[in-house]
Design a protein around this motif. Structure first.
Motif, short mmCIF file in Angstrom:
data_model
loop_
_atom_site.label_atom_id
_atom_site.label_comp_id
_atom_site.label_asym_id
_atom_site.label_seq_id
_atom_site.Cartn_x
_atom_site.Cartn_y
_atom_site.Cartn_z
N ARG A 15 -25.42 35.10 32.35
CA ARG A 15 -25.30 35.99 33.50
C ARG A 15 -24.08 35.70 34.34
NH1 ARG A 15 -31.02 34.56 34.71
NH2 ARG A 15 -32.13 35.66 33.08
N LYS A 16 -23.78 36.66 35.21
CA LYS A 16 -22.62 36.50 36.08
C LYS A 16 -22.85 35.35 37.05
CE LYS A 16 -21.19 39.84 38.77
NZ LYS A 16 -21.23 41.27 39.01
N GLN A 17 -24.05 35.29 37.63
CA GLN A 17 -24.36 34.21 38.55
C GLN A 17 -24.99 33.07 37.78
OE1 GLN A 17 -22.54 34.94 41.03
NE2 GLN A 17 -24.01 34.49 42.62
N THR A 19 -27.13 30.65 37.86
CA THR A 19 -28.17 30.11 38.74
C THR A 19 -29.00 29.06 38.02
OG1 THR A 19 -29.61 31.92 38.07
CG2 THR A 19 -28.36 32.21 40.11
N ARG A 41 -23.35 22.43 42.37
CA ARG A 41 -22.72 23.27 43.40
C ARG A 41 -21.20 23.10 43.38
NH1 ARG A 41 -22.03 26.95 45.43
NH2 ARG A 41 -22.15 27.76 47.54
N ASP A 44 -19.38 25.08 40.78
CA ASP A 44 -19.54 26.54 40.88
C ASP A 44 -20.82 27.11 40.27
OD1 ASP A 44 -17.26 26.96 42.40
OD2 ASP A 44 -15.99 26.99 40.62
N TYR A 45 -21.82 26.28 40.13
CA TYR A 45 -23.13 26.82 39.79
C TYR A 45 -23.80 27.23 41.10
CZ TYR A 45 -22.81 24.73 35.10
OH TYR A 45 -22.44 24.40 33.84
N GLU A 46 -24.92 27.94 40.98
CA GLU A 46 -25.69 28.35 42.15
C GLU A 46 -27.06 27.67 42.06
OE1 GLU A 46 -24.77 30.67 44.53
OE2 GLU A 46 -22.76 30.81 43.67
N TYR A 89 -33.35 32.76 37.21
CA TYR A 89 -32.49 31.62 36.89
C TYR A 89 -32.04 31.62 35.44
CZ TYR A 89 -34.58 30.14 41.27
OH TYR A 89 -35.01 30.11 42.57
N ASN A 90 -30.90 30.96 35.21
CA ASN A 90 -30.39 30.79 33.84
C ASN A 90 -30.97 29.56 33.17
OD1 ASN A 90 -28.03 32.80 33.46
ND2 ASN A 90 -27.68 31.95 35.49
#
Length: 197
Positions: A15-17, A19, A41, A44-46, A89-90
Motif C-alpha cells: 500500500r501507499k501508506q 502502516t 517512524r 518513514d513507516y506509519e 495495517y500492512n
C-alpha cells in the motif's frame, strides 16, 4: 530493534501508506517494541502502538514519551474484529511476550491479544521469540509469524520457526558475551545491523 525496518523493507509493502501495528507487552519485549516503533517512524513507516499494560519502569516510560513526542498514535483498545486490523495495517510487529515470558502468558491482556493475532492475515514480524512460544521447545499454541527477528542470537525455539524469513540482529554483541555463550555470530555485510539466516 533498529533492525526491524530492515527486516521488513518498505518496497515490500503493497500500500501507499506503509502502516505497521506494533503490539507491546508489559515487560522487556514490549519496551523493545516501543524502540522498534520509533525506528519505524524514522524510516518513514506509519507505526501505531497498542500498549495496554504500561510498565512503571522509568526507562520504559521514557520510551513511551519518546514515541508520543514523535506523534506515534497509541490505540486505546485492540479491535477484536480481525478484518479491521487486516484492512488498516500492512504488518504487525509482535512484541508481546518475548524470551522473558513465563507461564504468565494466560494472564490478561496477553491472552486476548494472542487470540486476536492468531487470526490475522497480514504478515506478523515477531521480535526475538514469537508470543506464546516456549523459549526452548517452541510451540504449537502460539502465533505463527511470517518473519522472526532474533535479538543477539537465535533462541532454541527458532529451530521450529517455519515462516518466510529469519533475521538475526546482534552485530554489536560484546566479544566476551559471544565467548561466554559460545555464540557464532554471522558476518554482517557493510553497515548492516541485521542479517538474514
Amino acid at each position: 530493534p533498529m533492525s526491524s525496518p530492515q527486516a521488513f523493507p518498505l518496497p515490500s509493502l503493497p500500500r501507499k501508506q506503509p502502516t505497521v501495528l506494533v503490539v507491546c507487552g508489559p515487560a522487556q519485549n514490549g519496551a523493545i517494541g516501543l524502540v522498534c516503533a520509533r525506528h519505524l517512524r524514522i524510516f518513514d513507516y506509519e507505526p501505531t502502538i497498542f500498549y495496554p499494560k504500561r510498565s512503571p519502569d522509568p526507562l520504559y516510560r521514557d520510551f513511551t514519551t519518546q514515541c508520543e513526542k514523535m506523534d506515534i498514535p497509541f490505540l486505546s483498545y485492540l479491535p477484536t474484529e480481525v478484518q479491521l486490523i487486516n484492512d488498516a495495517y500492512n504488518a504487525v510487529v509482535d512484541a508481546v511476550l518475548g524470551a522473558e515470558a513465563e507461564a504468565g502468558e494466560g494472564r490478561e491482556p496477553c491472552a486476548a491479544i494472542l487470540a486476536t493475532l492468531k487470526h490475522i492475515r497480514i504478515p506478523i514480524v515477531s521480535l526475538d521469540v514469537p508470543s506464546g512460544w516456549d523459549v526452548e521447545a517452541g510451540s504449537s499454541s502460539g502465533i505463527s509469524p511470517d518473519v522472526l527477528v532474533s535479538l543477539s542470537a537465535p533462541k532454541q525455539c527458532a529451530r521450529r520457526f517455519l515462516g518466510r524469513q529469519h533475521f538475526v540482529a546482534g552485530r554489536f554483541l560484546p566479544y566476551d558475551v559471544q565467548k561466554k555463550f559460545e555464540l557464532n555470530p554471522p558476518e554482517y555485510p557493510g553497515t548492516e545491523c541485521v542479517v538474514a539466516l
